[in-house]
Design an enzyme around this catalytic site. Sequence first.
Site, PDB file in Angstrom:
ATOM      1  N   GLN A 104      44.772  25.841  -6.014  1.00 20.13           N
ATOM      2  CA  GLN A 104      43.433  25.644  -5.428  1.00 20.13           C
ATOM      3  C   GLN A 104      42.699  26.976  -5.367  1.00 20.13           C
ATOM      4  O   GLN A 104      41.529  27.028  -5.023  1.00 20.13           O
ATOM      5  CB  GLN A 104      43.562  25.098  -4.009  1.00 20.13           C
ATOM      6  CG  GLN A 104      44.173  23.712  -3.923  1.00 20.13           C
ATOM      7  CD  GLN A 104      44.507  23.370  -2.472  1.00 20.13           C
ATOM      8  OE1 GLN A 104      43.643  23.000  -1.697  1.00 20.13           O
ATOM      9  NE2 GLN A 104      45.777  23.496  -2.107  1.00 20.13           N
ATOM     10  N   ASN A 105      43.401  28.055  -5.679  1.00 18.73           N
ATOM     11  CA  ASN A 105      42.782  29.377  -5.544  1.00 18.73           C
ATOM     12  C   ASN A 105      41.847  29.661  -6.710  1.00 18.73           C
ATOM     13  O   ASN A 105      42.108  29.280  -7.843  1.00 18.73           O
ATOM     14  CB  ASN A 105      43.867  30.463  -5.475  1.00 18.73           C
ATOM     15  CG  ASN A 105      44.764  30.271  -4.264  1.00 18.73           C
ATOM     16  OD1 ASN A 105      44.421  29.511  -3.364  1.00 18.73           O
ATOM     17  ND2 ASN A 105      45.896  30.934  -4.243  1.00 18.73           N
ATOM     18  N   ASP A 107      40.985  32.883  -7.250  1.00 21.48           N
ATOM     19  CA  ASP A 107      41.037  34.356  -7.315  1.00 21.48           C
ATOM     20  C   ASP A 107      41.642  34.923  -8.599  1.00 21.48           C
ATOM     21  O   ASP A 107      41.662  36.144  -8.785  1.00 21.48           O
ATOM     22  CB  ASP A 107      41.765  34.915  -6.085  1.00 21.48           C
ATOM     23  CG  ASP A 107      43.212  34.417  -5.954  1.00 21.48           C
ATOM     24  OD1 ASP A 107      43.819  34.029  -6.973  1.00 21.48           O
ATOM     25  OD2 ASP A 107      43.728  34.429  -4.819  1.00 21.48           O
ATOM     26  N   HIS A 122      40.050  24.210  -8.325  1.00 22.78           N
ATOM     27  CA  HIS A 122      38.774  24.539  -7.661  1.00 22.78           C
ATOM     28  C   HIS A 122      37.966  25.575  -8.431  1.00 22.78           C
ATOM     29  O   HIS A 122      37.082  26.203  -7.862  1.00 22.78           O
ATOM     30  CB  HIS A 122      39.041  25.020  -6.223  1.00 22.78           C
ATOM     31  CG  HIS A 122      39.563  23.938  -5.317  1.00 22.78           C
ATOM     32  ND1 HIS A 122      40.076  24.185  -4.058  1.00 22.78           N
ATOM     33  CD2 HIS A 122      39.653  22.588  -5.496  1.00 22.78           C
ATOM     34  CE1 HIS A 122      40.449  23.035  -3.498  1.00 22.78           C
ATOM     35  NE2 HIS A 122      40.219  22.053  -4.363  1.00 22.78           N
ATOM     36  N   CYS A 133      21.951  24.522 -18.092  1.00 22.03           N
ATOM     37  CA  CYS A 133      22.578  24.000 -19.324  1.00 22.03           C
ATOM     38  C   CYS A 133      24.084  23.803 -19.170  1.00 22.03           C
ATOM     39  O   CYS A 133      24.723  23.234 -20.053  1.00 22.03           O
ATOM     40  CB  CYS A 133      22.292  24.936 -20.499  1.00 22.03           C
ATOM     41  SG  CYS A 133      23.098  26.548 -20.362  1.00 22.03           S
ATOM     42  N   CYS A 151      20.614  32.482 -16.577  1.00 15.65           N
ATOM     43  CA  CYS A 151      21.188  32.216 -17.900  1.00 15.65           C
ATOM     44  C   CYS A 151      20.087  32.472 -18.944  1.00 15.65           C
ATOM     45  O   CYS A 151      18.891  32.361 -18.618  1.00 15.65           O
ATOM     46  CB  CYS A 151      21.605  30.749 -17.900  1.00 15.65           C
ATOM     47  SG  CYS A 151      22.226  30.097 -19.437  1.00 15.65           S
ATOM     48  N   CYS A 153      19.024  30.466 -20.907  1.00 17.03           N
ATOM     49  CA  CYS A 153      18.181  29.253 -20.955  1.00 17.03           C
ATOM     50  C   CYS A 153      17.152  29.227 -19.827  1.00 17.03           C
ATOM     51  O   CYS A 153      16.286  28.349 -19.789  1.00 17.03           O
ATOM     52  CB  CYS A 153      19.040  27.982 -20.900  1.00 17.03           C
ATOM     53  SG  CYS A 153      19.550  27.513 -19.223  1.00 17.03           S
ATOM     54  N   ASN A 216      55.849  28.205   3.505  1.00 18.95           N
ATOM     55  CA  ASN A 216      54.676  28.478   4.352  1.00 18.95           C
ATOM     56  C   ASN A 216      55.209  28.983   5.700  1.00 18.95           C
ATOM     57  O   ASN A 216      56.196  28.453   6.201  1.00 18.95           O
ATOM     58  CB  ASN A 216      53.884  27.162   4.557  1.00 18.95           C
ATOM     59  CG  ASN A 216      52.479  27.390   5.068  1.00 18.95           C
ATOM     60  OD1 ASN A 216      52.243  28.180   5.977  1.00 18.95           O
ATOM     61  ND2 ASN A 216      51.533  26.679   4.471  1.00 18.95           N
TER      62      ASN A 216
HETATM   63  P1  OAD Z   1      44.007  27.351   4.035  1.00 14.60           P
HETATM   64  O1  OAD Z   1      43.341  28.543   4.590  1.00 14.60           O
HETATM   65  O2  OAD Z   1      43.562  26.020   4.507  1.00 14.60           O
HETATM   66  O3  OAD Z   1      45.567  27.437   4.333  1.00 14.60           O
HETATM   67  C1  OAD Z   1      46.284  28.606   4.054  1.00 14.60           C
HETATM   68  C2  OAD Z   1      47.754  28.318   4.270  1.00 14.60           C
HETATM   69  O4  OAD Z   1      48.480  29.480   3.895  1.00 14.60           O
HETATM   70  C3  OAD Z   1      48.125  28.023   5.731  1.00 14.60           C
HETATM   71  O5  OAD Z   1      48.917  26.847   5.765  1.00 14.60           O
HETATM   72  C4  OAD Z   1      48.933  29.245   6.143  1.00 14.60           C
HETATM   73  O6  OAD Z   1      49.942  28.938   7.081  1.00 14.60           O
HETATM   74  C5  OAD Z   1      49.512  29.685   4.823  1.00 14.60           C
HETATM   75  N1  OAD Z   1      49.905  31.096   4.750  1.00 14.60           N
HETATM   76  C6  OAD Z   1      49.367  32.168   5.390  1.00 14.60           C
HETATM   77  N2  OAD Z   1      49.997  33.297   5.034  1.00 14.60           N
HETATM   78  C7  OAD Z   1      50.956  32.950   4.134  1.00 14.60           C
HETATM   79  C8  OAD Z   1      51.945  33.662   3.399  1.00 14.60           C
HETATM   80  N3  OAD Z   1      52.091  34.977   3.527  1.00 14.60           N
HETATM   81  N4  OAD Z   1      52.757  32.959   2.571  1.00 14.60           N
HETATM   82  C9  OAD Z   1      52.630  31.622   2.446  1.00 14.60           C
HETATM   83  N5  OAD Z   1      51.720  30.892   3.119  1.00 14.60           N
HETATM   84  C10 OAD Z   1      50.894  31.544   3.949  1.00 14.60           C
HETATM   85  O7  OAD Z   1      43.947  27.478   2.444  1.00 14.60           O
HETATM   86  P2  OAD Z   1      44.090  26.327   1.339  1.00 14.60           P
HETATM   87  O8  OAD Z   1      45.094  25.322   1.735  1.00 14.60           O
HETATM   88  O9  OAD Z   1      44.253  27.009   0.039  1.00 14.60           O
HETATM   89  O10 OAD Z   1      38.354  25.101  -1.153  1.00 14.60           O
HETATM   90  O11 OAD Z   1      42.644  25.690   1.420  1.00 14.60           O
HETATM   91  C11 OAD Z   1      42.304  24.694   0.505  1.00 14.60           C
HETATM   92  C12 OAD Z   1      40.849  24.789   0.138  1.00 14.60           C
HETATM   93  O12 OAD Z   1      40.037  24.869   1.324  1.00 14.60           O
HETATM   94  C13 OAD Z   1      40.474  26.054  -0.625  1.00 14.60           C
HETATM   95  O13 OAD Z   1      40.750  25.966  -2.005  1.00 14.60           O
HETATM   96  C14 OAD Z   1      38.996  26.137  -0.379  1.00 14.60           C
HETATM   97  C15 OAD Z   1      38.961  25.822   1.109  1.00 14.60           C
HETATM   98  O14 OAD Z   1      37.772  25.275   1.573  1.00 14.60           O
HETATM   99  C16 OAD Z   1      37.192  25.332  -1.750  1.00 14.60           C
HETATM  100  O15 OAD Z   1      36.592  26.398  -1.629  1.00 14.60           O
HETATM  101  C17 OAD Z   1      36.698  24.192  -2.580  1.00 14.60           C
END
Ligand code: OAD
Length: 252
Positions: A104-105, A107, A122, A133, A151, A153, A216
């Site tokens: 989902q990252n 980066d 994402h 475009c 762009c 365009c 996690n």
């Molecule tokens: P979240 O910020 O919701 O969750 C981050 C998770 O990482 C939490 O469960 C933490 O406990 C865990 N965490 C923190 N430090 C860690 C470490 N050192 N090792 C392992 N886990 C750790 O992030 P996402 O689940 O990625 O969407 O969020 C999903 C989506 O929500 C993102 O892609 C973004 C956001 O809105 C969009 O921008 C479309």
Amino acid sequence: MHFDGVFSDTLVSRCVRAGSIAVSTGAGVSAESGVATFRDPGGLWSKFRPEELANVDAFLGNPDLVWEWYSWRRSVISSVAPNPGHYALAELETLVADFTLITQNVDNLHRRAGSIHVVELHGNIERSSCTGCGRASAPDEAPPSQRVPHCPCGGLLRPDVVWFGEMLPQDAVREAWDAAERADVFLSVGTSGEVYPAAQLPAVARQGGAYTVEINPRPSAVAHQMHEILEGPSGIILPALVKAIRRQKQCA
Ligand code: OAD
């Protein structure tokens, strides 16, 4: 329970025998690189309002503000490096015949660490796309700036990421679902499991017969879908897990 440095025989042998492994990552896998997560205390969504920055209406209402926020995130990301968790996943890919890294990252740190088969649900913050475009452009075509660029365009460029209320790229969704369905082992790493459809993947994998594992520091919203939970940071647990798998494969 906090991970104590020892993996179950079941987990290691499942990984060693697996013909297919799928891994789903979220912001937590990049936390140890210095990239803020979204929902942890101090995370991005505790400081910024997603409705002002991460949806198309916000962009159309104030494109410069949204562009500036993503330029800031891009500059943070380009100043950090992949961490041992990213590198361990790149190594795991070399040990398994069929490996898919679903993230989902946005980066790009998995690719920078050497992962090849990466499915970006994402989008990718390093790319831009044209609201007119639809053409996607590489980062050097849209250099970081305070003002939203155009762009050729004439349309406005936007970050090539999925915003709230938008569809995910359908090819990526298909590939992720296929990988989860055929996986023998499914790892869910560093995601809160709160955002759908990505949060459905562990259930899809489990129904397809995968051994499901969460890595996690805190149990996620999808922890109930897991056969095992390894509580702790992915930058510590993933390298240790990959080392155990590699050692066992060499003995086999
Ligand atoms: P979240 O910020 O919701 O969750 C981050 C998770 O990482 C939490 O469960 C933490 O406990 C865990 N965490 C923190 N430090 C860690 C470490 N050192 N090792 C392992 N886990 C750790 O992030 P996402 O689940 O990625 O969407 O969020 C999903 C989506 O929500 C993102 O892609 C973004 C956001 O809105 C969009 O921008 C479309």
